[in-house]
Motif scaffolding. Sequence first.
Motif, PDB file in Angstrom:
ATOM      1  N   MET A 165       0.794  -0.676  -0.301  1.00 19.91           N
ATOM      2  CA  MET A 165      -0.140  -0.054  -0.122  1.00 19.91           C
ATOM      3  C   MET A 165       1.038   1.417   0.312  1.00 19.91           C
ATOM      4  N   GLU A 166       2.875   1.365   0.029  1.00 20.64           N
ATOM      5  CA  GLU A 166       3.459   2.369   0.211  1.00 20.64           C
ATOM      6  C   GLU A 166       2.607   3.449   1.130  1.00 20.64           C
ATOM      7  N   LYS A 167       2.918   2.653   2.493  1.00 20.14           N
ATOM      8  CA  LYS A 167       2.704   3.130   3.502  1.00 20.14           C
ATOM      9  C   LYS A 167       4.141   2.955   3.857  1.00 20.14           C
ATOM     10  N   PRO A 168       4.265   4.277   5.390  1.00 20.66           N
ATOM     11  CA  PRO A 168       5.138   4.686   5.930  1.00 20.66           C
ATOM     12  C   PRO A 168       5.320   2.956   6.976  1.00 20.66           C
ATOM     13  N   TYR A 169       7.112   2.822   7.968  1.00 18.71           N
ATOM     14  CA  TYR A 169       7.308   1.551   8.062  1.00 18.71           C
ATOM     15  C   TYR A 169       6.786   2.104   9.926  1.00 18.71           C
ATOM     16  N   ASP A 170       6.518   3.068  10.335  1.00 21.88           N
ATOM     17  CA  ASP A 170       6.769   3.653  11.264  1.00 21.88           C
ATOM     18  C   ASP A 170       5.643   3.331  12.416  1.00 21.88           C
ATOM     19  N   GLY A 171       4.702   2.134  12.144  1.00 20.99           N
ATOM     20  CA  GLY A 171       3.656   2.327  13.381  1.00 20.99           C
ATOM     21  C   GLY A 171       4.032   0.384  13.122  1.00 20.99           C
ATOM     22  N   ILE A 172       5.278  -0.229  12.591  1.00 21.74           N
ATOM     23  CA  ILE A 172       5.331  -1.439  12.515  1.00 21.74           C
ATOM     24  C   ILE A 172       6.062  -2.260  13.608  1.00 21.74           C
ATOM     25  N   PRO A 173       5.952  -2.870  14.397  1.00 24.32           N
ATOM     26  CA  PRO A 173       6.021  -3.337  15.216  1.00 24.32           C
ATOM     27  C   PRO A 173       6.878  -4.104  15.308  1.00 24.32           C
ATOM     28  N   GLY A 174       8.059  -4.235  16.204  1.00 26.46           N
ATOM     29  CA  GLY A 174       9.499  -5.606  15.988  1.00 26.46           C
ATOM     30  C   GLY A 174      10.422  -5.099  14.687  1.00 26.46           C
ATOM     31  N   ILE A 175      10.224  -4.215  14.195  1.00 26.25           N
ATOM     32  CA  ILE A 175      11.329  -3.545  13.113  1.00 26.25           C
ATOM     33  C   ILE A 175      12.090  -2.676  13.253  1.00 26.25           C
ATOM     34  N   TRP A 176      13.208  -2.562  12.932  1.00 25.92           N
ATOM     35  CA  TRP A 176      14.062  -1.547  12.136  1.00 25.92           C
ATOM     36  C   TRP A 176      14.255  -1.455  11.400  1.00 25.92           C
ATOM     37  N   PHE A 177      14.277   0.439  11.005  1.00 25.67           N
ATOM     38  CA  PHE A 177      14.604  -0.296   9.682  1.00 25.67           C
ATOM     39  C   PHE A 177      15.731   1.692   9.571  1.00 25.67           C
ATOM     40  N   LYS A 178      15.765   1.805   8.300  1.00 20.67           N
ATOM     41  CA  LYS A 178      16.785   3.052   7.779  1.00 20.67           C
ATOM     42  C   LYS A 178      15.597   3.840   7.713  1.00 20.67           C
ATOM     43  N   SER A 179      16.076   5.362   7.536  1.00 19.43           N
ATOM     44  CA  SER A 179      14.716   6.262   7.552  1.00 19.43           C
ATOM     45  C   SER A 179      15.403   8.066   6.737  1.00 19.43           C
ATOM     46  N   ASP A 180      15.424   8.405   5.957  1.00 26.23           N
ATOM     47  CA  ASP A 180      16.495   9.420   5.940  1.00 26.23           C
ATOM     48  C   ASP A 180      17.875   9.583   6.585  1.00 26.23           C
ATOM     49  N   GLY A 181      18.371   8.313   6.348  1.00 21.23           N
ATOM     50  CA  GLY A 181      19.957   8.296   7.497  1.00 21.23           C
ATOM     51  C   GLY A 181      19.626   7.630   8.421  1.00 21.23           C
ATOM     52  N   LYS A 182      19.015   7.694   9.150  1.00 23.78           N
ATOM     53  CA  LYS A 182      18.066   7.591  10.530  1.00 23.78           C
ATOM     54  C   LYS A 182      17.932   5.950  10.499  1.00 23.78           C
ATOM     55  N   VAL A 183      18.181   4.841  12.142  1.00 18.98           N
ATOM     56  CA  VAL A 183      17.541   4.039  12.254  1.00 18.98           C
ATOM     57  C   VAL A 183      16.737   4.341  13.216  1.00 18.98           C
ATOM     58  N   ILE A 184      15.644   3.705  12.322  1.00 18.22           N
ATOM     59  CA  ILE A 184      14.327   3.995  13.674  1.00 18.22           C
ATOM     60  C   ILE A 184      14.032   2.511  13.872  1.00 18.22           C
ATOM     61  N   ARG A 185      13.971   2.484  15.467  1.00 15.47           N
ATOM     62  CA  ARG A 185      13.894   1.650  16.107  1.00 15.47           C
ATOM     63  C   ARG A 185      12.390   1.065  16.611  1.00 15.47           C
ATOM     64  N   ASN A 186      11.615   0.551  15.865  1.00 17.31           N
ATOM     65  CA  ASN A 186       9.874   0.256  16.541  1.00 17.31           C
ATOM     66  C   ASN A 186       9.781  -0.488  17.473  1.00 17.31           C
ATOM     67  N   SER A 187       9.527  -0.256  18.515  1.00 17.46           N
ATOM     68  CA  SER A 187       9.716  -1.692  19.788  1.00 17.46           C
ATOM     69  C   SER A 187       8.422  -2.355  19.718  1.00 17.46           C
ATOM     70  N   ARG A 188       9.000  -3.956  20.369  1.00 14.43           N
ATOM     71  CA  ARG A 188       8.275  -5.355  20.024  1.00 14.43           C
ATOM     72  C   ARG A 188       7.442  -5.348  20.048  1.00 14.43           C
ATOM     73  N   GLY A 189       5.972  -6.626  19.713  1.00  8.63           N
ATOM     74  CA  GLY A 189       4.379  -6.024  19.485  1.00  8.63           C
ATOM     75  C   GLY A 189       5.269  -7.321  20.531  1.00  8.63           C
ATOM     76  N   PRO A 190       3.342  -8.133  20.640  1.00  8.99           N
ATOM     77  CA  PRO A 190       3.267  -8.934  21.293  1.00  8.99           C
ATOM     78  C   PRO A 190       3.687 -10.574  21.100  1.00  8.99           C
ATOM     79  N   LEU A 191       4.055 -11.434  22.101  1.00  7.94           N
ATOM     80  CA  LEU A 191       4.373 -12.661  21.496  1.00  7.94           C
ATOM     81  C   LEU A 191       3.387 -13.209  20.471  1.00  7.94           C
ATOM     82  N   VAL A 192       3.740 -14.707  18.873  1.00  9.81           N
ATOM     83  CA  VAL A 192       2.838 -15.063  18.803  1.00  9.81           C
ATOM     84  C   VAL A 192       1.473 -16.289  19.591  1.00  9.81           C
ATOM     85  N   ASN A 193       0.803 -15.784  19.793  1.00  8.16           N
ATOM     86  CA  ASN A 193      -0.004 -16.854  20.359  1.00  8.16           C
ATOM     87  C   ASN A 193      -0.316 -18.316  19.717  1.00  8.16           C
TER      88      ASN A 193
END
Length: 549
Positions: A165-193
């Motif tokens: 859907m060509e959306k940003p990664y900002d709200g995805i739990p459990g990933i780190w990604f590079k954006s505009d030369g910076k590393v964005i570190r999203n917090s982890r999401g819940p454990l899998v059931n």
Amino acid sequence: MKDKKEFKVLLVYPNLTMMLVPSLAIGIFTNILKSKEYQVDLFDTTHYVSDENSSPQNRVKFLQAREYDESNDLGIRIKTDLLGDFRKKVTEFQPDLLMYSVVEDCYNQCLALMTEIKDLEIPHIVGGVYPTASPNTCINEPLINCIGIGEGENIITEISEAVRMEKPYDGIPGIWFKSDGKVIRNSRGPLVNLDEGIRPDFSLFDDTRFNRPIGGKIFRTVPIETYRGCPFQCTYCNSPMQVTLAREAKIGNFMRTKDIPLLRTEIATTIANHDPDFFWFVDDSFTARNKAEVFEFCDMYEEFKLPFWFNTRPETTTPEMMQRLKEVGAYRISFGIESGNEQFRKTVLKRNTSNADLIKQFDMLSKSGIAFSLNLIIGLPGETRDLVMDTVRLCKAIHGFDALTVSIFTPYAGTVLREVAVRNGWVDKDHITTHTTYKSALTMPPPYLSSDEIDGLMKVIPLYIYFPESDWDSLKKAEIDNPEGRALLSKYSEIYTRDFLGQDQQNDRKWDIDGASGCKSNTKDSFSITFNSPERITDEELIMLTMQT
């Protein structure tokens, strides 16, 4: 934005050559992604030749497994053009998203694959055990733009939708990604059931990937997970890391068990879809759970009775449990011993079981009728030749095993003993491991084992355990790579292969005379059935080897 049915995901599975049995994670991801109606395909590197022998090939070389022929027995055609075939796969399939599942042993291979298609600029995510254990190393790699930390079941759907859907990664739990030369570190999401019923789909794997040699026979083998996590804190293993990281992230207890009725449905579905004749239970320690759960599993599994293998610890078993497991199909078990020196095993490895208790347990296990092997590690931080020979002596006091799996200590990221090795200057903090039968990564000063000494011992550990101490002087010479050493190694290996490994586990075996070595009938060997290892670690060394300050 693409329609879901047009969105393409290529799963990429970097793997060591001939590390058999399909990946459970890839099977689970395949099912999840297909359920979203995406087009899904797989590039699997398992059948590609490498510059060095693989771990399974070395197991045969080092007298730890019975010989098999990759082509005639397994139906495998070894491939050679790994990078060329990968680029061809990518250009023909034209994926919108690449998903790499990576363990540390295969990280460098993963980078080589990414380099090959860097110019295509396809969105990707690199997940698995290694990015979880060493996220900064991975995200700081220029080739990598996004990593997944922890379990991937939820991450893969969210990032797929973001790319589609060509959306940003900002709200995805459990990933780190590079954006505009910076590393964005999203917090982890819940454990899998685990009780949500996500069943693996292995249909993308080549059919020969299911063929595995086990106990001298070839089986069509499929992996099954009955629980996730490990209750133990072994310092050489990275499983405790998962428990610690989940606790630190405040997302719950990583140790989870599948509901038995759900497991029964998964097994039945797997049989219907893939027609296995053997199950490979991938749990860290199968019997390390409430004992009632083991019997509940057996009552459920009696419906299927397909032969199966699992790994566990001897102290978690009982005679009644072994009898019931045997009744429903237990075919082989691998038991971790790792070190035969009781003081070293308890204080450095955090394995709090005495030698006397181990010998007693194995006496019971040898009467169960289930074939089993012993897992050993040599070249551990702070290990000396005397400590290795303590392991040999303990194994000689154990009855009933029919194979040995000896691994060279591998300083995996996320393990306590890697930190010990780094702190003592025995391995570089940026070291990336290869597999557990390859040359030791540690550089330790005397009296600790050198890399060459570890290589020499690796060749002959099964021989030390099999032959009497009167042959040990000759076996020590066989450790040396010179004409005399090679001749002695060939001589003893031929006897061992013929009289021990030459049998598959279905053959009747004569057990030893009382007090002899547990591996085979060997009337020359009259080693005592008890072995109390001496204390060899000083207080100063204990501080050095246990991260104390």
